[in-house]
Scaffold this motif. Structure first.
Motif, PDB file in Angstrom:
ATOM      1  N   ALA A  44       0.825  -1.210   0.000  1.00  0.00           N
ATOM      2  CA  ALA A  44       0.000   0.000   0.000  1.00  0.00           C
ATOM      3  C   ALA A  44       0.858   1.258   0.000  1.00  0.00           C
ATOM      4  CB  ALA A  44      -0.942  -0.003   1.207  1.00  0.00           C
ATOM      5  N   ALA A  45       2.067   1.163   0.550  1.00  0.00           N
ATOM      6  CA  ALA A  45       2.989   2.301   0.588  1.00  0.00           C
ATOM      7  C   ALA A  45       3.836   2.392  -0.689  1.00  0.00           C
ATOM      8  CB  ALA A  45       3.887   2.205   1.809  1.00  0.00           C
ATOM      9  N   GLY A  46       3.577   1.486  -1.639  1.00  0.00           N
ATOM     10  CA  GLY A  46       4.317   1.512  -2.893  1.00  0.00           C
ATOM     11  C   GLY A  46       5.628   0.750  -2.877  1.00  0.00           C
ATOM     12  N   LEU A  47       5.840  -0.059  -1.852  1.00  0.00           N
ATOM     13  CA  LEU A  47       7.060  -0.854  -1.742  1.00  0.00           C
ATOM     14  C   LEU A  47       6.828  -2.243  -2.324  1.00  0.00           C
ATOM     15  CD1 LEU A  47       7.916   0.096   1.940  1.00  0.00           C
ATOM     16  CD2 LEU A  47       8.992   1.000  -0.120  1.00  0.00           C
ATOM     17  N   ARG A  48       7.868  -2.872  -2.836  1.00  0.00           N
ATOM     18  CA  ARG A  48       7.722  -4.214  -3.395  1.00  0.00           C
ATOM     19  C   ARG A  48       7.602  -5.284  -2.317  1.00  0.00           C
ATOM     20  NH1 ARG A  48      12.925  -6.411  -3.201  1.00  0.00           N
ATOM     21  NH2 ARG A  48      14.586  -4.874  -3.328  1.00  0.00           N
ATOM     22  N   ALA A  49       8.085  -4.980  -1.120  1.00  0.00           N
ATOM     23  CA  ALA A  49       8.038  -5.912   0.016  1.00  0.00           C
ATOM     24  C   ALA A  49       8.342  -5.096   1.271  1.00  0.00           C
ATOM     25  CB  ALA A  49       9.074  -7.021  -0.170  1.00  0.00           C
ATOM     26  N   PRO A  50       8.098  -5.671   2.458  1.00  0.00           N
ATOM     27  CA  PRO A  50       8.436  -4.933   3.680  1.00  0.00           C
ATOM     28  C   PRO A  50       9.887  -4.449   3.670  1.00  0.00           C
ATOM     29  CG  PRO A  50       7.062  -6.783   4.225  1.00  0.00           C
ATOM     30  CD  PRO A  50       7.410  -6.928   2.757  1.00  0.00           C
ATOM     31  N   LEU A  51      10.064  -3.259   4.184  1.00  0.00           N
ATOM     32  CA  LEU A  51      11.338  -2.545   4.185  1.00  0.00           C
ATOM     33  C   LEU A  51      12.081  -2.790   5.496  1.00  0.00           C
ATOM     34  CD1 LEU A  51      13.075  -0.297   2.779  1.00  0.00           C
ATOM     35  CD2 LEU A  51      11.675   1.353   4.042  1.00  0.00           C
ATOM     36  N   ALA A  52      13.343  -3.143   5.394  1.00  0.00           N
ATOM     37  CA  ALA A  52      14.155  -3.321   6.601  1.00  0.00           C
ATOM     38  C   ALA A  52      14.395  -1.963   7.251  1.00  0.00           C
ATOM     39  CB  ALA A  52      15.489  -3.967   6.245  1.00  0.00           C
TER      40      ALA A  52
END
Length: 146
Positions: A44-52
């Motif tokens: 939803a935030a435009g990231l491809r996967a959770p961000l470290a």
């Protein structure tokens, strides 16, 4: 620094960044933004996967190298070693699912206080599966001599 020490103080390891690792790390540091541990929130935030989280890069070394200690490899008693300084340079974000190549190298050793204190400088870099540099860190260890 002599060539033997340089060769001894160099290591490479590959590690996969797992969502479970990010969840545990986020919980441990009190990170509440779900982009760091929830797939839907990250998307939803435009990231491809959770961000470290940025400080996760510190944990990468422990995860990748485990109990292999550069200090022991160089003949330094870990009980006499203090963590003196740590710096990070960030280049590309790290996401769950990334496969990182970590390269660690002892780049300098020097003494102060007439040899009572020794310093070891260790650089670590993490490159992702697209061969992009993600993070580079420098740690300065302080060895107290009796």
């Amino acid at each position: 620094m002599d060539q033997e020490m340089e060769a001894k103080g160099r290591s490479r390891r590959s590690i996969s960044v797992e969502l479970g690792q990010l969840k545990l790390f986020a919980k441990a540091i009190g990170e509440s933004d779900p982009i760091h541990f929830d797939q839907a929130a990250a998307k939803a935030a435009g990231l491809r996967a959770p961000l470290a989280p940025p400080t996760f890069s510190y944990a990468l070394g422990a995860l990748a190298f485990g109990s292999e200690s550069w200090s022991e490899e160089l003949g330094i008693d870990p009980a006499s070693l203090l963590h003196g300084e740590q710096t990070f340079e960030y280049f590309q974000p790290i996401h769950a699912g990334d496969v990182l190549l970590l390269q660690r190298q002892v780049v300098d050793r020097y003494e102060k206080k007439g040899g009572k204190l020794s310093f070891v400088v260790v650089d670590t870099s993490a490159t992702n599966q697209r061969n992009e540099l993600c993070v580079r860190s420098r740690m300065v260890g302080v060895i107290q001599k009796p």
